[in-house]
Motif scaffolding. Sequence first.
Motif, mmCIF file in Angstrom:
data_model
loop_
_atom_site.group_PDB
_atom_site.id
_atom_site.type_symbol
_atom_site.label_atom_id
_atom_site.label_comp_id
_atom_site.label_asym_id
_atom_site.label_seq_id
_atom_site.Cartn_x
_atom_site.Cartn_y
_atom_site.Cartn_z
ATOM 1 N N LEU A 1 1.380 -1.244 -0.068
ATOM 2 C CA LEU A 1 0.115 -0.102 -0.419
ATOM 3 C C LEU A 1 0.591 1.691 0.001
ATOM 4 C CD1 LEU A 1 -3.118 -1.332 2.323
ATOM 5 C CD2 LEU A 1 -2.799 -0.939 -0.267
ATOM 6 N N LYS B 1 -5.785 4.066 6.005
ATOM 7 C CA LYS B 1 -4.792 5.166 5.445
ATOM 8 C C LYS B 1 -4.885 6.632 4.652
ATOM 9 C CE LYS B 1 -0.933 4.805 5.316
ATOM 10 N NZ LYS B 1 -0.110 5.392 6.509
ATOM 11 N N LEU C 1 -6.515 -0.100 4.362
ATOM 12 C CA LEU C 1 -5.912 1.207 2.758
ATOM 13 C C LEU C 1 -6.761 2.371 3.614
ATOM 14 C CD1 LEU C 1 -5.439 2.139 0.645
ATOM 15 C CD2 LEU C 1 -7.531 0.412 -0.386
ATOM 16 N N TRP C 2 -8.467 2.107 3.930
ATOM 17 C CA TRP C 2 -9.526 2.575 4.204
ATOM 18 C C TRP C 2 -9.196 4.089 5.245
ATOM 19 C CZ3 TRP C 2 -12.267 5.704 1.212
ATOM 20 C CH2 TRP C 2 -12.582 4.480 0.218
ATOM 21 N N VAL D 1 -0.242 6.386 -0.577
ATOM 22 C CA VAL D 1 -0.826 5.167 -0.865
ATOM 23 C C VAL D 1 -1.217 4.665 -2.236
ATOM 24 C CG1 VAL D 1 -3.345 4.407 -0.496
ATOM 25 C CG2 VAL D 1 -2.573 6.096 1.091
ATOM 26 N N GLN D 2 -1.038 3.525 -2.431
ATOM 27 C CA GLN D 2 -1.360 3.285 -3.714
ATOM 28 C C GLN D 2 -2.219 3.803 -4.781
ATOM 29 O OE1 GLN D 2 -2.171 -1.430 -3.564
ATOM 30 N NE2 GLN D 2 -0.927 -1.632 -6.052
ATOM 31 N N TYR D 3 -3.000 3.680 -4.419
ATOM 32 C CA TYR D 3 -4.151 4.201 -5.596
ATOM 33 C C TYR D 3 -3.767 5.465 -5.649
ATOM 34 C CZ TYR D 3 -5.583 -0.303 -5.271
ATOM 35 O OH TYR D 3 -5.518 -1.565 -5.238
ATOM 36 N N VAL E 1 -10.547 3.659 -6.154
ATOM 37 C CA VAL E 1 -10.670 2.560 -4.690
ATOM 38 C C VAL E 1 -12.494 2.091 -4.824
ATOM 39 C CG1 VAL E 1 -10.252 1.963 -1.964
ATOM 40 C CG2 VAL E 1 -9.023 2.910 -3.198
ATOM 41 N N SER F 1 -7.258 -6.444 4.552
ATOM 42 C CA SER F 1 -6.595 -4.645 3.399
ATOM 43 C C SER F 1 -7.264 -3.950 3.357
ATOM 44 C CB SER F 1 -5.856 -5.702 2.617
ATOM 45 O OG SER F 1 -6.792 -6.317 1.317
ATOM 46 N N ARG F 2 -8.166 -4.262 3.203
ATOM 47 C CA ARG F 2 -8.769 -2.732 2.585
ATOM 48 C C ARG F 2 -9.259 -2.299 3.670
ATOM 49 N NH1 ARG F 2 -13.390 -5.880 1.617
ATOM 50 N NH2 ARG F 2 -13.116 -6.509 -0.915
#
Length: 428
Positions: free
Chosen positions: A14, A267, A264-265, A130-132, A240, A260-261
């Motif tokens: 991530l 972060k 991610l949120w 972050v990755q996205y 996302v 992981s989801r």
Amino acid sequence: MSKNKNLHKFKNNLLLPHSYNDDFLQSMTRIVHLLRWVGIPGMEGIIWKIWGLIVLSLLLIMEGEAIWKVVKALAGWAIDLQGHRSVTARLGGTMFYSAALLCLIQCWRLSHSWREISKYWASIEWTLSVQYVPRDPNIKKRIYTVAICVSALAIVEHLVAILSSFDFSCEISTCFRKFVLKSHGFMILEHEYSIWIGLPVFFMSLIATVHWNLRDLIIMLTSMGLTSRYRRLNQCVKIVITKNNNIDEPNKANNNTEFSRMYLWRKIREAYVKQAMLVRKVDSSLGSLILLSAFFNFYFICLQLLLRITPGGSVFSLNQIYHTVSLTWVCLRTGYSVIAAADVNKCSKMALPYIYECQTQYYNIEIERLQKQLSRDYVALTGMGFFYLNRTFVLQMAGAVVTYVLVLIQYDDSDPVLPTNSTNITLF
């Protein structure tokens, strides 16, 4: 052991593995570095600080002389109150150099703290890794485009001001003397003029003009940087949400995928929190400059509009053309700086429509916290807390300008024909 291993794996996936260079910070650092030539040394060496003190001292002297001439005019001690030595012109000249002096002090303070702000900005940037979160490849181009356009338009307006005050039908020394007396008649009388006064006054008028435009340019560029970061975060939320909604078989999601989801949120939510902290930190350094910009722009718009619409002189004279150009430029510059700053507030909530599109099976506690955070936290640049820069502020300022100009017209007790050259003080 397995859980820690998965957590380490998710963090590596991530977060970007390489360092990130912020194009906005690099561009702004170069611009701040160039400000040393106009007396804003910031963290530069001792020579540039001495130069800054010289510019500050000269502006203080000119401002003191302008204030003294206003006092003499109001007290009835002035020798000449006609034309470009009227009370209106003297007060306008005093306000112009007050704006330049205060802008110099505030920009000096801002440039001195820029290293600390840029370090904090860069540290917050890592939370956006972050990755996205996409990069903004055009931010540097937009920064330089705005800076060049503002500089070019300011030069054009200044040249029109010089042409409106310059008499080309005499020798150079005589023309320069008439030019200085006409543009700075609110401060220098004919018997007080000498070439050793005229040259420094002309040079400082150029420096003051730069400062007059600089404060709005700094607000524009800083707002563009903050807005760019919000747009990147909003784009991340959109990516996302879209990716989650397009999963064909959500029932097959395992615990690792759900974990992981959630991570991610979290972060993303932390990135929005730190972005809001960055806006408030920048606002603490920029707030005084925003307040000064709003006050002086409001004053000069009212003054130029009053002198432009009051009957007197030929409509197509060079002075009237200058009034129109100057008024148009001040309005455009003020409007764009306010709109650029208002975009920070607008973009701070633009992720909410994407969150509302999230499907129920992917909705979690971190998304709910982010939704409440964006809905309840009001993020905007302010004028030292006196007002927020949002889209409605433009309409409020326009309404106030119309109101006060009408009041000035009704209570103006000067001659029916106002001095056509009195607005030259907006540049000199």
